[in-house]
Write an enzyme that holds these catalytic residues in place. Sequence first.
Site, PDB file in Angstrom:
ATOM      1  N   ASP A 101      93.549  29.492  72.685  1.00  0.00           N
ATOM      2  CA  ASP A 101      93.556  28.936  74.044  1.00  0.00           C
ATOM      3  C   ASP A 101      94.660  27.899  74.244  1.00  0.00           C
ATOM      4  OD1 ASP A 101      92.325  26.984  72.382  1.00  0.00           O
ATOM      5  OD2 ASP A 101      90.333  27.592  73.044  1.00  0.00           O
TER       6      ASP A 101
ATOM      7  N   ASP B 220      77.769  23.215  72.449  1.00  0.00           N
ATOM      8  CA  ASP B 220      77.008  24.119  73.324  1.00  0.00           C
ATOM      9  C   ASP B 220      77.219  25.586  72.947  1.00  0.00           C
ATOM     10  OD1 ASP B 220      79.585  24.548  74.158  1.00  0.00           O
ATOM     11  OD2 ASP B 220      79.238  24.049  76.269  1.00  0.00           O
TER      12      ASP B 220
ATOM     13  N   HIS C  51      80.013  27.296  72.512  1.00  0.00           N
ATOM     14  CA  HIS C  51      81.129  28.064  73.066  1.00  0.00           C
ATOM     15  C   HIS C  51      82.200  28.300  72.002  1.00  0.00           C
ATOM     16  CE1 HIS C  51      82.978  23.990  73.934  1.00  0.00           C
ATOM     17  NE2 HIS C  51      84.050  24.639  73.543  1.00  0.00           N
TER      18      HIS C  51
ATOM     19  N   GLU D 163      82.707  29.260  77.721  1.00  0.00           N
ATOM     20  CA  GLU D 163      81.594  28.333  77.850  1.00  0.00           C
ATOM     21  C   GLU D 163      80.309  29.069  78.260  1.00  0.00           C
ATOM     22  OE1 GLU D 163      83.675  25.533  80.466  1.00  0.00           O
ATOM     23  OE2 GLU D 163      83.672  24.148  78.771  1.00  0.00           O
TER      24      GLU D 163
END
Length: 277
Positions: free
Chosen positions: A72, A141, A143, A148
């Site tokens: 990313d 979380d 991801h 996400e």
Amino acid sequence: MRLVILEDYDLASEWAAKYIRNRIIQFKPSAERYFTLGLPTGSTPLGCYKKLIEYYKSGDISFKFVKTFNMDEYVGLPRDHPESYHSYMVNKFFHHIDIDPSNTHILDGNAPDLEAECEAFERKITEAGGIDLFVGGIGPDGHIAFNEPGSSLVSRTRVKTLAKDTILANARFFGNDLSKVPTMTLTVGVGTVMDAREVMILITGAHKAFALYKAIEEGVNHMWTVSAFQQHPHTIFVCDEDATLELRVKTVKYFKGLMHVHNKLVDPVHSIKDYNQ
């Protein structure tokens, strides 16, 4: 699916680095046959990168015939900004090894057409013959990359708007000034990573323990995108003791009972010196 449990962060990082080293060396890459590696950024892989740099400097591994694709990059952040993932990869890894810069691929968050940039990235991965080993980390979380909660589990490389929690978490890298934190990224999709022949996910620290629990002990769920890798035929989760705190005792006992098998993947550790004699 394999779960490799090491005592602490340093040992987990070393195990992961040895695994990458062995996979590259046993592949016997050449000018006609490159090894293709997917790479993450963030704090978790730093120990692994440091070990790989050590192995390069000791003459045990070369990255001359390795191609890399990063997960990313922020949208709108200058390439040379200290918090860009271009800067991270160059300063933390690429600058210290013998990889050809033309063989490193990082999404351009300043491209005039972001969707075209994402499509081109997918095309480059295909042209490289696909990714042999995709290394990833996860957020608390669950991801992976910037996929996400709620992301499609068959998603491809795309433009992604960051969740408020992620923006708040990233503020520490931008002097805690929310106005300076990028709100959009380019990210590979869950499906992009799933297409790799092998996936290794690094999970360390007690703050990632619930995410690891969701990743391996509960069902596949797009609210915990890392859980998709339960369905990949060759996934290795590499973690430290702290990351196992939310797992059932019998789960930890089961996978620790397999460590004698898992350790054969990194012992013996191979060296290009063995092949150049």
